[in-house]
Motif scaffolding. Structure first.
Motif, short mmCIF file in Angstrom:
data_model
loop_
_atom_site.label_atom_id
_atom_site.label_comp_id
_atom_site.label_asym_id
_atom_site.label_seq_id
_atom_site.Cartn_x
_atom_site.Cartn_y
_atom_site.Cartn_z
N PHE A 186 -7.05 2.45 -9.24
CA PHE A 186 -6.24 3.13 -9.57
C PHE A 186 -6.57 4.61 -9.88
O PHE A 186 -5.68 5.71 -9.78
N ASN A 216 -3.83 3.61 0.60
CA ASN A 216 -4.73 2.56 -0.28
C ASN A 216 -4.03 1.20 -0.39
O ASN A 216 -3.04 0.73 -0.80
N MET A 240 -0.72 10.25 -7.94
CA MET A 240 0.27 10.41 -9.39
C MET A 240 0.20 11.84 -9.88
O MET A 240 0.85 11.87 -10.75
N VAL A 288 -3.89 -3.70 -9.09
CA VAL A 288 -4.42 -3.11 -7.62
C VAL A 288 -3.91 -4.05 -6.70
O VAL A 288 -4.16 -3.52 -5.42
N LEU A 302 -5.00 6.89 -5.27
CA LEU A 302 -3.94 6.74 -6.17
C LEU A 302 -3.74 7.70 -7.23
O LEU A 302 -2.71 8.31 -7.52
N ILE A 335 1.27 1.07 -9.34
CA ILE A 335 0.68 2.27 -10.34
C ILE A 335 1.90 3.27 -10.62
O ILE A 335 1.72 3.87 -11.59
N CYS A 351 -7.68 -1.49 -3.93
CA CYS A 351 -8.19 0.13 -4.35
C CYS A 351 -8.21 0.47 -5.95
O CYS A 351 -6.61 0.22 -6.42
N HIS A 366 0.87 -1.15 -0.23
CA HIS A 366 0.17 -0.12 0.04
C HIS A 366 0.78 1.19 0.05
O HIS A 366 1.91 1.33 0.68
N PRO A 411 -1.05 -1.85 -5.07
CA PRO A 411 -1.21 -0.40 -4.94
C PRO A 411 -0.24 0.27 -5.48
O PRO A 411 -0.24 1.19 -6.66
N ALA A 412 1.11 0.04 -5.10
CA ALA A 412 2.31 0.67 -5.34
C ALA A 412 2.97 0.53 -6.73
O ALA A 412 3.56 1.36 -7.32
#
Ligand code: GLP
Length: 243
Positions: A147, A141, A188, A216, A184, A222, A145, A137, A219-220
């Motif tokens: 994007f 998030n 970004m 997802v 997220l 992304i 979760c 996470h 989450p990281a």
């Protein structure tokens, strides 16, 4: 694109992280994205030292924190509001009204999330500091979760609550179950991102973030889509990277 820096110990990680930040914190009217957790504490010490020794001023700086527990009063020793004051805000000259921390102790957290996102959107964050949870996470998030999420309310996973129980005398029952967190998509939007991770319990999340599929479930991951991410690691956190 990840720019990866690997250092021998936490002290060097914090100094390298400050090196990445220093031109931004010294510029006029910087907008900083700040994080809690143990990972950025050394970086905050470097910022305080630079403020004291070199006179770097934060009087025109605006900051936005990532997240806050729901249900803890601001004055609680483990609220992120208290954490930020103890570890940074009380030691630099940032103005209280410019240092934004999401409000988690209120009657209508959904409304509070919407208001936070609206305020955040008025600015462009120059650099966002991140840690990472052992489940991948960022902010709060959690896996699953979306994007495209903006500031929202998130239920914390059992793993996150276990990880954070160390701050609540080891008692998981004391760890709140909900948090208000930038999404997220909110994260970004930052121009530049710096993610700090140390210790072997972060190694799998770091591998999944950098070398895994974009999903997802991590989450990281992304961050693979962001064009300016610096990751500062110690050797243990980097130990599962293949190259
Ligand atoms: C919490 C925070 C995250 C942080 C994570 C890791 O869950 N909400 O923003 O990245 O903890 O914390 P630490 O740096 O203490 O390992």
């Amino acid at each position: 694109m990840f720019n990866i820096i690997i250092k021998d110990n936490y002290d060097e990680v914090s100094k390298a992280a400050f090196d990445v930040m220093k031109d931004i914190v010294r510029k006029d009217k910087a907008v900083l994205g700040l994080a809690t957790g143990s990972s950025p504490v050394g970086l905050y010490k470097e910022m305080i030292r630079d403020h004291q020794e070199n006179g770097t001023s934060y009087k025109d700086t605006v900051s936005f924190n990532l997240d806050e527990y729901i249900g803890l009063p601001k004055s609680h020793r483990e609220s992120y509001y208290t954490f930020m004051h103890e570890n940074l805000f009380n030691h630099i000259d940032i103005k209280e009204e410019n240092a934004h921390v999401p409000l988690g102790d209120c009657e209508d957290p959904e409304k509070s999330a919407k208001e936070y996102e609206d305020e955040l959107k008025k600015y462009e964050v120059d650099i966002q500091i991140l840690g990472i949870g052992s489940d991948g996470h960022i902010a709060f998030n959690e896996p699953g979760c979306p994007f495209d999420s903006e500031t929202h309310i998130m239920e914390l996973t059992e793993q996150t609550r276990e990880d954070n129980a160390r701050f609540f005398d080891g008692n998981i029952d004391e760890v709140p179950k909900l948090a208000i967190t930038q999404g997220l998509a909110s994260i970004m939007r930052a121009k530049k991102i710096i993610l700090i991770a140390t210790g072997a319990n972060k190694a799998q999340a770091i591998k999944d973030m950098i070398e895994g599929e974009k999903t997802v479930d991590c989450p990281a991951s992304i961050l693979q889509d962001h064009n300016d991410v610096t990751v500062v690691l110690d050797k243990d956190a980097a130990s599962k990277l293949s190259k």
